[in-house]
Design an enzyme around this catalytic site. Structure first.
Site, PDB file in Angstrom:
ATOM      1  CG  HIS A 130     -69.520-129.107 -40.524  1.00  0.00           C
ATOM      2  ND1 HIS A 130     -69.565-127.790 -40.920  1.00  0.00           N
ATOM      3  CD2 HIS A 130     -70.622-129.308 -39.757  1.00  0.00           C
ATOM      4  CE1 HIS A 130     -70.648-127.216 -40.399  1.00  0.00           C
ATOM      5  NE2 HIS A 130     -71.307-128.117 -39.691  1.00  0.00           N
ATOM      6  CG  ASP A 207     -63.996-129.395 -37.743  1.00  0.00           C
ATOM      7  OD1 ASP A 207     -64.253-129.035 -36.585  1.00  0.00           O
ATOM      8  OD2 ASP A 207     -64.856-129.497 -38.634  1.00  0.00           O
ATOM      9  CD  GLN A 210     -70.016-132.292 -33.398  1.00  0.00           C
ATOM     10  OE1 GLN A 210     -70.294-132.722 -32.277  1.00  0.00           O
ATOM     11  NE2 GLN A 210     -70.831-131.488 -34.056  1.00  0.00           N
ATOM     12  CE  LYS A 233     -70.681-127.501 -33.482  1.00  0.00           C
ATOM     13  NZ  LYS A 233     -72.005-127.801 -34.003  1.00  0.00           N
ATOM     14  CB  CYS A 373     -73.159-128.546 -42.288  1.00  0.00           C
ATOM     15  SG  CYS A 373     -74.279-127.249 -41.805  1.00  0.00           S
TER      16      CYS A 373
END
Ligand code: PLP
Length: 415
Positions: A130, A207, A210, A233, A373
């Protein structure tokens, strides 16, 4: 409790009752919200928690000696403790509240990166990152003269692990890779990557925007050095994110932003800085949002992350089967559910991804279209954009049927 027993307790219809926003019609049809990879919906427990803060104990933290401020400070720090336990941090001091995953990654790039990187050093990323886990490293490379290397993805959307072996050298100072791709849905082997990074003396940043909302994530088992994620999220409000960092690293890092709350002593020309985590939380933090993130963590933990993962796994398997059967539809990313999460990006021959999203919206089905993104990844996939459906704990098989029916109708319309 066995997984089977836990599953039978996962009552999606009663979970949906917790999410007021889901009970509305869009364009005359019941809302099917399939865009949780962009931002999740919020349960009433989290909404109530926000309201409760503003109604009963709104005050600035860490400053007042009066009751309301003490209550707010207690709740803010208790939320930090909840987040620490959620990712199995060794201490709440390893949890820094930021605005979002993007800010968490920028914090590491600015603070650790500027202090430690030199010309000739290398940072290993992947092509599926991303922009949040790409641009901060591009900017750091421009400031320091460090260079970026990229692990490729194969035809199934998996990392080419031979690239990791080829590109990791003694010059690599950091490996920064996503736990789960927001486009491909691929879940990356973070533990293995961390092991390889450490064998070359490099640090590992994950990261986890998600992954943390969707599966159990344990920083000690993964054995990583930094982990970044966003509250919005994972059922929490916008404006609150987390950087988890190994304490010894955080303690050695200079501040990112300067101002109130992050100092020990100040004179006109110099200052000494507070210990972590305060050193990295300059100014008034997102108090209500942090407390509500703690409530979201409680909510997810009551259901159980392994159970949530299993539910999404089943939805993803069903969606892959339904979508694969649609003529002219191409799925980008793994076609099986092994090491794969619930973000499915696709194109439909002859139909622009934005038109697909607009037509689905007319049926009340909310999906996202664009490059999500991840522009470099889309360039490599040779498509300017994809349409993405993404699932969370409140989605149902029936909503996936509506997605598939809408896509079949779109396909016929444009055929
Ligand atoms: N990383 C991934 C994989 C994401 O999907 C996102 C958001 O979509 C981010 C980072 C950035 O999250 P935020 O915009 O909340 O900082």
């Amino acid at each position: 409790m066995t997984t089977q027993a836990a599953l039978s307790l996962f009552d999606v219809l009663s979970i949906r009752r917790d999410f007021p926003i889901l009970h509305q019609e869009i364009n005359g049809k019941p809302l099917a919200f399939l865009d949780s990879a962009a931002s999740s919906q919020k349960p009433r427990q989290v909404i109530d928690c926000l309201e409760d803060y503003y109604r009963r104990y709104n005050a600035n933290v860490h400053r007042g000696v009066y009751k309301l401020s003490e209550q707010a400070t207690f709740a803010y720090e208790r939320a930090r403790g909840k987040v620490a336990r959620f990712v199995n941090a060794r201490s709440p001091k390893e949890v820094i509240f930021t605005r979002n995953a993007t800010e968490s990654i920028n914090l590491v790039a600015r603070s650790w990166g500027d202090a430690n990187l030199r010309e000739g050093d290398r940072i290993l990323l992947s092509v599926m990152e991303h922009h949040a886990n790409l641009i901060p490293w591009q900017m750091l490379a421009q400031r320091t003269g460090a260079q970026l290397d990229f692990v490729r993805v194969d035809g199934e959307g998996r990392l080419v692990m031979e690239d990791v072996d080829r590109l990791l050298t003694e010059k690599t100072r950091l490996v920064a890779i996503t736990h789960q791709s927001n486009v491909l849905g691929t879940i990356n082997p973070i533990q293995e990557l961390a092991l390889r990074a450490h064998s070359f003396g490099a640090l590992m940043l994950v990261d986890a925007a998600q992954s943390v909302p969707h599966m159990p994530v344990d920083v000690q088992t993964l054995d990583v050095d930094f982990l970044a994620f966003s509250g919005h999220k994972m059922c929490a409000p916008t404006g609150i994110g987390v950087l988890w960092g190994r304490r010894s690293l955080l303690e050695a890092m200079p501040p990112f932003l300067g101002g109130g709350s992050m100092i020990k002593t100040v004179d006109l020309h110099t200052a000494t800085y507070a210990d972590v985590p305060a050193r990295f939380e300059a100014g008034t933090p997102a108090i209500a949002e942090a407390i509500a993130l703690g409530e979201a963590v409680d909510y997810l933990q009551r259901l159980g992350l392994a159970t949530i993962y299993q539910h999404e796994h089943e939805l993803t398997a069903y969606a892959l089967e339904r979508l694969s059967a649609i003529e002219g539809l191409t799925i980008y990313g793994p076609k099986t559910t092994e090491m794969r999460g619930g973000s499915i990006s696709f194109t439909l021959d002859m139909v622009h991804p934005h038109d697909i999203a607009a037509l689905l919206d007319s049926d009340g089905v909310a999906v996202r279209a664009g490059h999500h993104c991840c522009q470099p990844l889309h360039t490599l996939l040779d498509v300017p954009a994809t349409t993405r459906a993404s699932f969370y704990l409140y989605n149902t098989q029936e909503e996936i049927d509506r997605l598939a029916i809408g896509l079949e109708r779109t396909q016929k319309l444009f055929a």
